[in-house]
Design a protein around this motif. Sequence first.
Motif, PDB file in Angstrom:
ATOM      1  N   GLY A 189      51.813  31.939  36.173  1.00 22.45           N
ATOM      2  CA  GLY A 189      52.947  31.529  37.277  1.00 22.45           C
ATOM      3  C   GLY A 189      52.941  33.659  37.277  1.00 22.45           C
ATOM      4  O   GLY A 189      53.180  34.038  38.379  1.00 22.45           O
ATOM      5  N   GLU A 190      52.070  34.652  36.387  1.00 20.68           N
ATOM      6  CA  GLU A 190      51.723  35.720  36.304  1.00 20.68           C
ATOM      7  C   GLU A 190      50.586  36.340  36.648  1.00 20.68           C
ATOM      8  O   GLU A 190      50.226  37.423  36.988  1.00 20.68           O
ATOM      9  N   VAL A 191      49.682  35.040  37.245  1.00 24.29           N
ATOM     10  CA  VAL A 191      48.160  35.723  37.214  1.00 24.29           C
ATOM     11  C   VAL A 191      47.709  36.644  38.681  1.00 24.29           C
ATOM     12  O   VAL A 191      47.343  37.323  38.491  1.00 24.29           O
ATOM     13  N   TYR A 192      48.368  35.640  39.896  1.00 23.92           N
ATOM     14  CA  TYR A 192      47.710  36.567  41.284  1.00 23.92           C
ATOM     15  C   TYR A 192      48.310  37.506  41.204  1.00 23.92           C
ATOM     16  O   TYR A 192      47.457  38.405  41.715  1.00 23.92           O
ATOM     17  N   GLY A 193      49.394  37.847  40.809  1.00 22.28           N
ATOM     18  CA  GLY A 193      50.543  39.013  41.286  1.00 22.28           C
ATOM     19  C   GLY A 193      49.865  40.267  40.143  1.00 22.28           C
ATOM     20  O   GLY A 193      49.326  41.198  40.250  1.00 22.28           O
ATOM     21  N   SER A 194      49.335  39.971  38.754  1.00 21.80           N
ATOM     22  CA  SER A 194      48.949  41.287  37.722  1.00 21.80           C
ATOM     23  C   SER A 194      47.420  41.294  38.629  1.00 21.80           C
ATOM     24  O   SER A 194      47.128  41.995  38.459  1.00 21.80           O
ATOM     25  N   LEU A 195      46.512  39.886  38.829  1.00 19.24           N
ATOM     26  CA  LEU A 195      45.602  40.719  39.882  1.00 19.24           C
ATOM     27  C   LEU A 195      45.355  41.270  41.083  1.00 19.24           C
ATOM     28  O   LEU A 195      44.958  42.664  41.113  1.00 19.24           O
ATOM     29  N   GLN A 196      47.214  41.298  42.143  1.00 19.16           N
ATOM     30  CA  GLN A 196      47.271  41.813  42.912  1.00 19.16           C
ATOM     31  C   GLN A 196      47.250  43.321  42.781  1.00 19.16           C
ATOM     32  O   GLN A 196      46.768  44.095  43.579  1.00 19.16           O
ATOM     33  N   THR A 197      48.330  43.729  41.398  1.00 21.08           N
ATOM     34  CA  THR A 197      48.308  44.865  41.409  1.00 21.08           C
ATOM     35  C   THR A 197      47.297  45.566  40.267  1.00 21.08           C
ATOM     36  O   THR A 197      47.462  46.766  39.884  1.00 21.08           O
ATOM     37  N   LYS A 198      46.483  45.311  39.421  1.00 20.80           N
ATOM     38  CA  LYS A 198      45.047  45.307  39.186  1.00 20.80           C
ATOM     39  C   LYS A 198      46.054  45.823  37.359  1.00 20.80           C
ATOM     40  O   LYS A 198      45.456  46.220  37.458  1.00 20.80           O
ATOM     41  N   ILE A 199      46.897  44.792  37.234  1.00 22.73           N
ATOM     42  CA  ILE A 199      47.005  45.130  36.212  1.00 22.73           C
ATOM     43  C   ILE A 199      46.036  44.074  35.454  1.00 22.73           C
ATOM     44  O   ILE A 199      45.561  44.658  33.467  1.00 22.73           O
ATOM     45  N   ILE A 200      45.428  42.927  35.360  1.00 23.91           N
ATOM     46  CA  ILE A 200      44.450  42.698  34.977  1.00 23.91           C
ATOM     47  C   ILE A 200      43.001  42.740  35.656  1.00 23.91           C
ATOM     48  O   ILE A 200      43.320  42.780  37.296  1.00 23.91           O
ATOM     49  N   ASP A 201      42.087  42.865  35.157  1.00 24.08           N
ATOM     50  CA  ASP A 201      40.376  43.347  36.077  1.00 24.08           C
ATOM     51  C   ASP A 201      40.047  41.436  36.867  1.00 24.08           C
ATOM     52  O   ASP A 201      39.261  41.616  37.323  1.00 24.08           O
ATOM     53  N   GLY A 202      40.725  40.237  36.109  1.00 21.47           N
ATOM     54  CA  GLY A 202      39.886  38.854  36.117  1.00 21.47           C
ATOM     55  C   GLY A 202      40.273  37.906  35.377  1.00 21.47           C
ATOM     56  O   GLY A 202      41.198  38.365  34.899  1.00 21.47           O
ATOM     57  N   GLN A 203      39.731  36.741  35.435  1.00 19.97           N
ATOM     58  CA  GLN A 203      40.653  36.292  35.130  1.00 19.97           C
ATOM     59  C   GLN A 203      39.088  34.850  34.951  1.00 19.97           C
ATOM     60  O   GLN A 203      38.632  34.718  35.675  1.00 19.97           O
ATOM     61  N   GLU A 204      39.554  33.493  34.670  1.00 24.81           N
ATOM     62  CA  GLU A 204      38.157  31.881  34.557  1.00 24.81           C
ATOM     63  C   GLU A 204      39.438  31.317  34.642  1.00 24.81           C
ATOM     64  O   GLU A 204      39.832  30.969  34.676  1.00 24.81           O
TER      65      GLU A 204
END
Length: 333
Positions: A189-204
Amino acid sequence: MKNKFIKGLLVSSLLAVSTQAATWKYAIEESITDVQGVYATKFKEYIEKNSEHKIKIYPYGTLGESVDVMEQAQAGILEFVDQSPGFTGTLIPEAQAFLLPYVFPENSKAIDNFFKNSKAINKMFPKLYAKQGLELLKMFPEGAVSITTQEPFTKPKDLNGKKIRVMTSPLLVETYKAFGAVPTPLAWGEVYGSLQTKIIDGQENPMFWIESAKLYEVSEVITDIGHNIFTTAVMANKNFFDSLPKKDKKLVKQASEHAFNYILDYQKTIIKKAKDKIKKDKPSIKFVTLSDEQREPFRKAAQDVYKKFIELTGKSGEKILNQMLKDLEEAAK
């Protein structure tokens, strides 16, 4: 005589309760239109066509995060659950063998043969799941895993300092450490928002999920390094399954097989559709497929992950991994 009559009535009543129509709850970790949802729908159709029982499917998010859903399945609140080894890895460490990079071939026929005939899947894993109160019904592939990032990469060094979201699996953490990245376990549930806010740089994730969950909207590059396929497992609460009459046990097994045979073909058709949809919605997105030569440093790094898997799982994990490798060799033939 009277006591025998009363006992007879009680037995008859219990049999009636055990065989009466029921509504069984089935939770998945995707939407109803994604691969797990299609499998669950085919399972539901078979059960309802061949019995008086009903299946109620709960898509992702309706019952909480993955850890909540698994607790409900173990407690018997849910009769069926579909969850990937990426989330069950802390519960059943050996299941993380499916997360090891560069174990699976990219040949779809070999992959199908493996999931149909693997001794590890059909003989060894059910015992491990049973210890956790779960009846393993089926494992099946959901397609090759791709990595979404903001910038292109072709070697592990390019991922230095990049925060890549992983499922809550110790082995996935080790994998992305080996690949040079900063692994960041996050609930879905946190992935999209974290990508959007650049908290994370990527995912698989597999391609269909990158499209379905709109992850391409908050990414610039989708890269295939050929490192894995996404595997998931369908389970029943063991106490529930063991309490079923033989007729219903057979029904559940047949429904699982029916849905499994359908999904093996279905999941192959959706990758191109997903890519086409992503291209249409975001023409600027870049699709990158690393060559064999470019993949070699990632394969070399994966050797450290294999060692970590043995450390995490001991002799049990080593035995299962060896059997899986034998099964894959046989499947390729």
